[in-house]
Design a protein around this motif. Structure first.
Motif, PDB file in Angstrom:
ATOM      1  N   ALA A  22     -42.217  49.979  14.062  1.00  0.00           N
ATOM      2  CA  ALA A  22     -41.100  50.554  14.814  1.00  0.00           C
ATOM      3  C   ALA A  22     -41.398  51.997  15.212  1.00  0.00           C
ATOM      4  CB  ALA A  22     -39.817  50.493  13.986  1.00  0.00           C
ATOM      5  N   LEU A  23     -42.064  52.737  14.352  1.00  0.00           N
ATOM      6  CA  LEU A  23     -42.460  54.106  14.674  1.00  0.00           C
ATOM      7  C   LEU A  23     -43.465  54.124  15.816  1.00  0.00           C
ATOM      8  CD1 LEU A  23     -42.427  57.152  14.051  1.00  0.00           C
ATOM      9  CD2 LEU A  23     -44.147  56.706  12.294  1.00  0.00           C
ATOM     10  N   TYR A  24     -44.417  53.202  15.809  1.00  0.00           N
ATOM     11  CA  TYR A  24     -45.383  53.099  16.892  1.00  0.00           C
ATOM     12  C   TYR A  24     -44.681  52.797  18.216  1.00  0.00           C
ATOM     13  CZ  TYR A  24     -48.940  51.082  19.902  1.00  0.00           C
ATOM     14  OH  TYR A  24     -49.734  50.782  20.979  1.00  0.00           O
ATOM     15  N   LYS A  25     -43.750  51.835  18.189  1.00  0.00           N
ATOM     16  CA  LYS A  25     -43.000  51.507  19.401  1.00  0.00           C
ATOM     17  C   LYS A  25     -42.179  52.703  19.874  1.00  0.00           C
ATOM     18  CE  LYS A  25     -40.486  47.912  19.703  1.00  0.00           C
ATOM     19  NZ  LYS A  25     -39.616  46.758  19.515  1.00  0.00           N
ATOM     20  N   LEU A  26     -41.597  53.419  18.937  1.00  0.00           N
ATOM     21  CA  LEU A  26     -40.776  54.577  19.272  1.00  0.00           C
ATOM     22  C   LEU A  26     -41.606  55.649  19.964  1.00  0.00           C
ATOM     23  CD1 LEU A  26     -37.923  55.916  18.850  1.00  0.00           C
ATOM     24  CD2 LEU A  26     -38.904  56.927  16.800  1.00  0.00           C
ATOM     25  N   LYS A  27     -42.784  55.932  19.417  1.00  0.00           N
ATOM     26  CA  LYS A  27     -43.610  56.998  19.977  1.00  0.00           C
ATOM     27  C   LYS A  27     -44.356  56.570  21.237  1.00  0.00           C
ATOM     28  CE  LYS A  27     -44.659  60.356  17.229  1.00  0.00           C
ATOM     29  NZ  LYS A  27     -45.522  61.282  16.629  1.00  0.00           N
ATOM     30  N   SER A  28     -44.747  55.307  21.324  1.00  0.00           N
ATOM     31  CA  SER A  28     -45.546  54.894  22.472  1.00  0.00           C
ATOM     32  C   SER A  28     -44.693  54.518  23.690  1.00  0.00           C
ATOM     33  CB  SER A  28     -46.464  53.732  22.093  1.00  0.00           C
ATOM     34  OG  SER A  28     -45.712  52.604  21.740  1.00  0.00           O
ATOM     35  N   THR A  29     -43.619  53.789  23.466  1.00  0.00           N
ATOM     36  CA  THR A  29     -42.811  53.328  24.599  1.00  0.00           C
ATOM     37  C   THR A  29     -41.430  53.967  24.656  1.00  0.00           C
ATOM     38  OG1 THR A  29     -41.882  51.456  23.368  1.00  0.00           O
ATOM     39  CG2 THR A  29     -43.965  51.083  24.538  1.00  0.00           C
ATOM     40  N   GLY A  30     -41.035  54.679  23.608  1.00  0.00           N
ATOM     41  CA  GLY A  30     -39.700  55.266  23.578  1.00  0.00           C
ATOM     42  C   GLY A  30     -38.615  54.262  23.240  1.00  0.00           C
ATOM     43  N   LYS A  48     -28.482  60.890  24.196  1.00  0.00           N
ATOM     44  CA  LYS A  48     -28.328  62.083  25.032  1.00  0.00           C
ATOM     45  C   LYS A  48     -29.672  62.760  25.332  1.00  0.00           C
ATOM     46  CE  LYS A  48     -23.838  62.950  22.956  1.00  0.00           C
ATOM     47  NZ  LYS A  48     -23.119  63.788  21.994  1.00  0.00           N
ATOM     48  N   ASP A  49     -30.550  62.817  24.337  1.00  0.00           N
ATOM     49  CA  ASP A  49     -31.865  63.456  24.479  1.00  0.00           C
ATOM     50  C   ASP A  49     -32.890  62.610  23.726  1.00  0.00           C
ATOM     51  OD1 ASP A  49     -34.050  65.129  24.723  1.00  0.00           O
ATOM     52  OD2 ASP A  49     -33.299  66.634  23.327  1.00  0.00           O
ATOM     53  N   LYS A  50     -33.482  61.655  24.427  1.00  0.00           N
ATOM     54  CA  LYS A  50     -34.386  60.700  23.790  1.00  0.00           C
ATOM     55  C   LYS A  50     -35.616  61.376  23.187  1.00  0.00           C
ATOM     56  CE  LYS A  50     -35.316  56.013  24.719  1.00  0.00           C
ATOM     57  NZ  LYS A  50     -35.562  54.958  25.674  1.00  0.00           N
ATOM     58  N   ASP A  51     -36.216  62.320  23.917  1.00  0.00           N
ATOM     59  CA  ASP A  51     -37.409  62.999  23.403  1.00  0.00           C
ATOM     60  C   ASP A  51     -37.097  63.819  22.153  1.00  0.00           C
ATOM     61  OD1 ASP A  51     -39.051  61.938  25.377  1.00  0.00           O
ATOM     62  OD2 ASP A  51     -38.665  63.603  26.767  1.00  0.00           O
ATOM     63  N   GLY A  52     -35.964  64.498  22.161  1.00  0.00           N
ATOM     64  CA  GLY A  52     -35.554  65.267  20.986  1.00  0.00           C
ATOM     65  C   GLY A  52     -35.275  64.370  19.792  1.00  0.00           C
ATOM     66  N   TYR A  53     -34.643  63.231  20.049  1.00  0.00           N
ATOM     67  CA  TYR A  53     -34.357  62.279  18.980  1.00  0.00           C
ATOM     68  C   TYR A  53     -35.650  61.729  18.387  1.00  0.00           C
ATOM     69  CZ  TYR A  53     -32.314  58.300  16.529  1.00  0.00           C
ATOM     70  OH  TYR A  53     -31.941  57.389  15.566  1.00  0.00           O
ATOM     71  N   ILE A  54     -36.598  61.387  19.239  1.00  0.00           N
ATOM     72  CA  ILE A  54     -37.872  60.853  18.759  1.00  0.00           C
ATOM     73  C   ILE A  54     -38.604  61.887  17.923  1.00  0.00           C
ATOM     74  CG2 ILE A  54     -40.164  60.085  19.523  1.00  0.00           C
ATOM     75  CD1 ILE A  54     -38.722  58.696  21.887  1.00  0.00           C
ATOM     76  N   LYS A  55     -38.628  63.137  18.372  1.00  0.00           N
ATOM     77  CA  LYS A  55     -39.300  64.197  17.605  1.00  0.00           C
ATOM     78  C   LYS A  55     -38.617  64.435  16.268  1.00  0.00           C
ATOM     79  CE  LYS A  55     -41.219  66.689  21.506  1.00  0.00           C
ATOM     80  NZ  LYS A  55     -41.180  67.905  22.312  1.00  0.00           N
ATOM     81  N   ALA A  56     -37.301  64.279  16.215  1.00  0.00           N
ATOM     82  CA  ALA A  56     -36.574  64.524  14.973  1.00  0.00           C
ATOM     83  C   ALA A  56     -36.694  63.374  13.979  1.00  0.00           C
ATOM     84  CB  ALA A  56     -35.104  64.798  15.281  1.00  0.00           C
ATOM     85  N   VAL A  57     -36.718  62.148  14.476  1.00  0.00           N
ATOM     86  CA  VAL A  57     -36.664  60.991  13.578  1.00  0.00           C
ATOM     87  C   VAL A  57     -38.052  60.483  13.175  1.00  0.00           C
ATOM     88  CG1 VAL A  57     -36.565  59.070  15.219  1.00  0.00           C
ATOM     89  CG2 VAL A  57     -35.216  58.982  13.129  1.00  0.00           C
ATOM     90  N   ALA A  58     -39.077  60.737  13.960  1.00  0.00           N
ATOM     91  CA  ALA A  58     -40.408  60.182  13.689  1.00  0.00           C
ATOM     92  C   ALA A  58     -40.973  60.600  12.327  1.00  0.00           C
ATOM     93  CB  ALA A  58     -41.367  60.545  14.814  1.00  0.00           C
ATOM     94  N   PRO A  59     -40.933  61.883  11.948  1.00  0.00           N
ATOM     95  CA  PRO A  59     -41.466  62.231  10.620  1.00  0.00           C
ATOM     96  C   PRO A  59     -40.690  61.584   9.473  1.00  0.00           C
ATOM     97  CG  PRO A  59     -41.048  64.208  11.924  1.00  0.00           C
ATOM     98  CD  PRO A  59     -40.515  63.054  12.689  1.00  0.00           C
ATOM     99  N   LYS A  60     -39.406  61.419   9.662  1.00  0.00           N
ATOM    100  CA  LYS A  60     -38.589  60.797   8.626  1.00  0.00           C
ATOM    101  C   LYS A  60     -38.952  59.317   8.468  1.00  0.00           C
ATOM    102  CE  LYS A  60     -34.920  64.059   9.651  1.00  0.00           C
ATOM    103  NZ  LYS A  60     -35.895  65.054  10.028  1.00  0.00           N
ATOM    104  N   MET A  61     -39.215  58.655   9.586  1.00  0.00           N
ATOM    105  CA  MET A  61     -39.645  57.260   9.517  1.00  0.00           C
ATOM    106  C   MET A  61     -41.002  57.141   8.830  1.00  0.00           C
ATOM    107  SD  MET A  61     -38.519  55.643  13.179  1.00  0.00           S
ATOM    108  CE  MET A  61     -39.120  54.001  12.798  1.00  0.00           C
ATOM    109  N   ALA A  62     -41.902  58.066   9.106  1.00  0.00           N
ATOM    110  CA  ALA A  62     -43.220  58.026   8.483  1.00  0.00           C
ATOM    111  C   ALA A  62     -43.114  58.196   6.964  1.00  0.00           C
ATOM    112  CB  ALA A  62     -44.115  59.110   9.084  1.00  0.00           C
ATOM    113  N   ILE A  63     -42.266  59.099   6.525  1.00  0.00           N
ATOM    114  CA  ILE A  63     -42.083  59.311   5.086  1.00  0.00           C
ATOM    115  C   ILE A  63     -41.499  58.059   4.432  1.00  0.00           C
ATOM    116  CG2 ILE A  63     -40.752  60.626   3.376  1.00  0.00           C
ATOM    117  CD1 ILE A  63     -41.108  63.071   5.268  1.00  0.00           C
TER     118      ILE A  63
END
Length: 114
Positions: A22-30, A48-63
């Protein structure tokens, strides 16, 4: 515990791998995976801000993904290889703490971005 035959370890590794998918899909295709990140009634397209949301949530998903995979591997090791003693219980508590932290922080992010 050995009667389950490592089923929780397999589930832990599987969940961790799904989180990384899911993290890969989030970062590669949004593509925001609603099964992990969003409540049922929230449409991913209303962000509201997809890029901001992805940057905020991606590290949390990785952890979360790393911690669930570590738990799964520890459970499999505990079941099939050798006893890890108290280290297994420390990892189990750590996974629960990370899961609670992830739920709280993603809930706050969802309120901000949706």
């Amino acid at each position: 515990m050995q009667n389950m035959g490592g089923i929780f370890g397999i589930l832990g590794v599987g969940c961790g791998l799904y989180i990384f998918y899911a993290l890969y899909k989030l970062k590669s295709t949004g593509d925001i995976t609603s099964s992990i990140l969003l409540p049922k009634d929230v449409n991913p397209k209303t962000c509201k801000d997809k890029d901001g949301y992805i940057k905020a949530v991606a590290p949390k998903m990785a952890i979360l993904g790393i911690s669930t995979i570590i738990y799964g591997l520890m459970d499999l090791c505990e079941t099939f290889v050798m006893s890890t003693g108290n280290f297994f219980w420390i990892v189990l508590v750590l996974v629960f703490v990370v899961l609670i932290w992830f739920s709280v922080t993603v809930s706050k992010l969802n309120k901000t971005y949706f």
